[in-house]
Design an enzyme around this catalytic site. Structure first.
Site, mmCIF file in Angstrom:
data_model
loop_
_atom_site.group_PDB
_atom_site.id
_atom_site.type_symbol
_atom_site.label_atom_id
_atom_site.label_comp_id
_atom_site.label_asym_id
_atom_site.label_seq_id
_atom_site.Cartn_x
_atom_site.Cartn_y
_atom_site.Cartn_z
ATOM 1 N N ASP A 49 34.871 41.837 46.508
ATOM 2 C CA ASP A 49 33.630 41.078 46.417
ATOM 3 C C ASP A 49 33.788 39.665 46.932
ATOM 4 O O ASP A 49 34.897 39.129 47.019
ATOM 5 C CB ASP A 49 33.120 41.059 44.979
ATOM 6 N N GLU B 46 35.787 40.386 41.130
ATOM 7 C CA GLU B 46 36.721 39.326 40.718
ATOM 8 C C GLU B 46 36.013 37.989 40.614
ATOM 9 O O GLU B 46 36.304 37.189 39.720
ATOM 10 C CB GLU B 46 37.888 39.241 41.710
#
Length: 414
Positions: free
Chosen positions: A82, A177
């Site tokens: 991400d 994350e």
């Protein structure tokens, strides 16, 4: 163009931005788009034990040990798919500034967006090298697609060069994350590594095994709205109480004034009106005792304002996010020693420093997987001035390969 850079430019084009305040993992379905690409590429490379968690968007894979190295420790490498919610990564258009001359870099002529060494003096460290930059309308995604690209290039090299000595290697790519949930559904047992490295740092040479202790706190302030013409003695302005709360916190324990091991209180967002205000804070400190003192001070400020304005005026919802992994890493310093040695052998100067943030590795370390953090070669993360250095990224790929070689035949227990 090397495989590392080819990989990165391909991955950067995939929109994988995560989202705050979402209870499911992944927080955005589009992170699966990159996961599926990585699964396909790992299959094409001939990686083994490929597992795609289609519910939570984790990708696991392995590289078999070289002949004669089967008893070596199992080393893992982890990066996240991400990108930060801070700036969009829809329509990323990276370009390479070749042989950077140390001057201003025009990112977008139409919008007059310029990246200047005056604002980012570390750019001068890259004079004569090649920089990958944005077009000034999106972030780049080097955090952490640079790490993914480097791990994938390492995997391809080792799978194509069976003569390289290395033990069994495990690879994982995680979602979310950037919103603090990268390790939420990580299966340490399934991963099967004795220890690992996250490849999620910045400039070449960075090596980190300390991070902040972290907490988040949402402040709720209940005011009382009365027509301002007749408000005397009646109105409680929640906006002004929020300002007063901020004024009670130490002025210089603020991200704008802190560095290295200095902790802070950070007002991350605020919204509301006279009747009600909600403010989100993050609280950080490397030292466990100072971290607790900061949390206590925050709650003392709440108590003070309730005493002043009446019970129930201010309420704080506080929750710890992660802890300093140094406590775990002190028993596994071979990870730092071997990474440092590998860097020196490749002509890279190790820069061991504390992380002024957190990584998946912090939580994973407390889940039984010691996991310090390695550099990626990027900088100015989470914004339109993000960049990555071509030569640094290529060096990180060589570093990952060298680390695997350092553990070949090493019988040290995890």
């Amino acid at each position: 163009m090397t495989k590392t850079i080819e990989n990165f430019l391909r991955y950067a084009a995939v929109d994988t931005q995560s989202a705050e305040g979402v209870s499911t993992t992944p927080s955005t379905a589009k992170q699966h788009d990159l996961a599926k690409i990585l699964v396909r590429e790992l299959e094409e490379l001939g990686a083994c034990d490929i597992i795609y968690d289609t519910e939570h968007c984790y990708v696991y894979a392995g590289i078999p040990a070289a002949v004669g190295c089967e008893s070596a420790p199992v080393v893992g490498f982890i990066a996240h798919m991400d990108t930060s919610p801070a700036v969009t990564d829809t329509g990323v258009r990276p370009r390479i500034v070749e042989n950077y001359d140390g001057g201003d870099i025009l990112l977008n002529r139409e919008e007059n967006i310029v990246m200047r060494p005056h604002d980012f003096p570390e750019l001068l460290n890259y004079k004569g090298q090649d920089l990958i930059v944005t077009d000034g309308t999106t972030l780049l995604g080097a955090d952490d697609k640079a790490g993914i690209a480097e791990i994938m290039a390492m995997a391809e090299y080792l799978l194509q060069h069976p003569e390289c000595r290395h033990g069994r290697i495990r690879i994982a790519f995680t979602p979310d994350e950037e919103v603090g949930n990268g390790a939420e559904h990580f299966d340490v047992k399934l991963f099967g590594a004795d220890f690992a490295y996250t490849v999620d740092g910045g400039a070449l040479g960075e090596l980190e095994y300390e991070n902040f202790n972290a907490a988040g706190a949402t402040l709720h302030i209940r005011g009382r709205s009365v027509h301002p013409g007749s408000a005397k003695g009646k109105m409680k302005n929640a906006i002004l109480i929020a300002q007063e709360f901020q004024s009670l916190l130490p002025v210089f324990e603020n991200p704008m004034y802190t560095e290295k091991y200095e902790g802070f209180f950070h007002l991350d967002s605020i919204a509301g009106n006279v009747e009600e205000v909600t403010a989100d804070y993050i609280i950080r400190d490397h030292d466990e005792t100072l971290f607790q003192k900061k949390k206590d001070m925050f709650l003392q400020c709440v108590d003070f304002l309730n005493h002043k304005y009446g019970a129930g005026t201010v309420f704080a919802d506080m929750k710890d996010s992660y802890y300093n992994m140094r406590k775990v890493m002190e028993s596994h310093m071979h990870l730092i020693e071997n990474a440092s040695a590998a860097m020196k052998e490749l002509g890279i100067r190790p820069k061991v420093s504390p992380i002024r943030g957190g990584t998946d590795g912090a939580r994973l370390s407390f889940m039984g997987l010691p996991c310090p953090n390695l550099c990626t070669g990027g900088g100015n993360f989470h914004g339109k001035y993000e960049y990555a250095c071509v030569q640094s990224m290529e060096a990180v790929t060589r570093l990952l390969i060298r680390i695997t070689e350092k553990y070949a035949g090493d019988e040290r227990e995890s």
